[in-house]
Design a protein around this motif. Structure first.
Motif, short mmCIF file in Angstrom:
data_model
loop_
_atom_site.label_atom_id
_atom_site.label_comp_id
_atom_site.label_asym_id
_atom_site.label_seq_id
_atom_site.Cartn_x
_atom_site.Cartn_y
_atom_site.Cartn_z
N ALA A 188 6.80 3.54 -11.64
CA ALA A 188 7.56 2.28 -11.55
C ALA A 188 6.80 1.24 -10.71
N PHE A 189 6.04 1.72 -9.70
CA PHE A 189 5.30 0.78 -8.84
C PHE A 189 4.31 -0.05 -9.67
N PRO A 215 4.98 -4.38 -9.96
CA PRO A 215 4.38 -4.45 -8.62
C PRO A 215 5.15 -5.46 -7.76
N GLY A 216 5.40 -5.09 -6.54
CA GLY A 216 6.07 -6.01 -5.61
C GLY A 216 7.59 -5.98 -5.69
N ASN A 217 8.15 -5.23 -6.64
CA ASN A 217 9.61 -5.10 -6.72
C ASN A 217 10.10 -4.25 -5.54
N HIS A 225 0.81 -1.22 0.00
CA HIS A 225 0.00 0.00 0.00
C HIS A 225 0.85 1.27 0.00
N ILE A 226 2.11 1.15 0.41
CA ILE A 226 2.94 2.36 0.52
C ILE A 226 3.20 2.98 -0.85
N GLY A 227 3.52 2.15 -1.84
CA GLY A 227 3.73 2.66 -3.20
C GLY A 227 2.47 3.31 -3.75
#
Lengths: 295, 295
Positions: free
Chosen positions: B128-129, B133-135, A137-139
């Motif tokens: 970029a998020f 995702p999840g990187n 959730h931070i991104g």
């Protein structure tokens, strides 16, 4: 505890969070850091971080990850005030009863202090990555924070506002300015609070609608106070909109309709909020209180 | 292909990436967006995104996640130029042979365009998020990007630089300004490239040292060119440091020692780079070329 007592208590807690994230005034760049902290500690309602925290709690958030974002939104708001007050912009010498940053530190340092606050806001928000590594959730919250602040949010509204001074505004353009200049950061506060608490997309959309109305009501009330309040109550000169020949909600719709609309828009915000199964009585009262405020 | 041809080709590719992320000039805030794009398309070596891309490749990066960061670092760099040129700061009317933003769009819009670029940089980096995702490296790269730009990086250096104009500087303070004002963004470029490619902590530290030396050599060469180059070569007036009574590496150490030091510092950067098992011949040649440049 009365609402007023509760508000004072929670505002103080919020302010303590914001202060905890201010930079230490040291090093060769000490003056820059002092100028930033000068504007950050010059008072203010801390409304945006308060709304963020209460929305975070509404959706069951109980961690510390929201705190760097609370500090960040107040830094972004303060950045906009410091640059708004500059001689090339509104040229205001006082805000909240204190001299503005460029009057105390000079114009060059005020420009850099405003830049510094905007950047430090994101630097501060980034601390959330270390607080909860892997929290997706931070991104998402960073994305909303940057977008609502930028050219499609607050900064875009300010640019159109600056270009419109002295001319007459269409109702469409006025709505655009209000939606971006004021509502965007309120939406940002409440939406990031919801996102960080793990709210669903539908819930985030709903809270965005609430925030949009809160922002609109807040801005109309600002226009009303500029006409009806005293300088002492406001902590800055009243009647500035008229002196600057600014089109406002009051000049377009008249004082009576403006007052009626503030009540209606804020009532709508409270009703939308009530549609959510989650409840936060303090948040509900806070929204109501914003439009009866005297400063 | 010679290095010069390769450089031209890669710079063009980098520029295309940067341009792809510029905002469309539309809506009520069109003038703001035009002012931002005006400064972004006014030329420049695109050195920072180029260094970022090549460092990303050095560590085996081959995705698109670096691209929003490449655009972001160029927006941050351009933001600093727009605000540096303002009347309250350096008061420069020309840069790269073109009129500066405040000359074309007025001071208020130039302040907002600078703010807009700084913010849009982070808005862009946040894309970029969604790309990966999840990187977990994206949050880390955002942290470095914001920190190296802010009050402990570029903006901190600018503040001390602004305060030092007209006075004499200690060598210690001069080093501080150079390390923050110029090196910080170069470090940021190369370090985020490494981080996004998944480099180890040790590798990121090493590339940070390389970048620090590259930044220092770049800045000393700037001081040398201000004395030895022609206005036509530079695209801006030369001799400005002397006119502004600025302490520079050249005024402190003399021209001959400055030239020797540029060569030594850039040689050290190349040696540190060579310690890494990964190789990027173009990056090595690029670092060498930076200190023999004529503009």
């Amino acid at each position: 505890m009365t609402f007023k007592e509760e508000l004072a208590k929670r505002s103080e807690e919020v302010q303590a969070v914001v202060y905890a994230y201010l930079p230490a005034e040291e090093g060769f760049q000490k003056t820059l850091l002092e100028a930033m902290n000068y504007s950050m500690t010059a008072g203010g309602k801390r409304l945006r971080p308060l709304l963020m925290q209460e929305t975070y709690r509404l959706f069951g958030g109980n961690g510390k990850v929201v705190e760097p974002f609370m500090a960040a939104i107040e830094m972004i708001h303060t950045h906009s005030l410091v640059h708004d007050d500059l001689p090339a912009m509104d040229n205001d010498e006082y805000r909240r009863g204190k001299k503005t940053t460029h009057v105390v530190y000079g114009e060059a340092m005020a420009i850099l202090a405003g830049d510094g606050l905007l950047n430090y806001a994101y630097e501060t928000a980034c601390r959330a990555f270390a607080l909860e590594p892997g929290n997706p959730h931070i991104g998402e919250a960073m994305t909303v924070l940057t977008t609502k602040t930028g050219v499609y949010g607050m900064l875009g509204g300010q640019a159109v506002d600056v270009q419109s001074v002295g001319g007459t505004l269409s109702r469409e353009k006025l709505d655009f300015i209000y939606r971006l200049k004021t509502s965007a950061l309120i939406e940002c506060s409440m939406m990031t609070g919801a996102i960080l608490a793990g709210a669903s997309e539908e819930e985030i959309r709903t809270i965005g609608q609430v925030a949009s109305d809160v922002g609109l009501a807040f801005q109309i009330q600002d226009d009303i106070l500029d006409v009806t309040s005293t300088s002492q109550e406001l902590g800055k000169p009243t009647g500035s909109d008229e002196r600057n020949h600014k089109t406002t909600y009051v000049t377009v719709e008249g004082l009576d309709k403006a007052k009626a609309d503030v009540a209606a828009v804020s009532e709508r915000a409270v009703c939308t909020l009530a549609r959510l199964p989650q409840k936060n009585e303090f948040l509900k009262e806070l929204i109501g209180a914003l439009v009866t405020r005297r400063n």
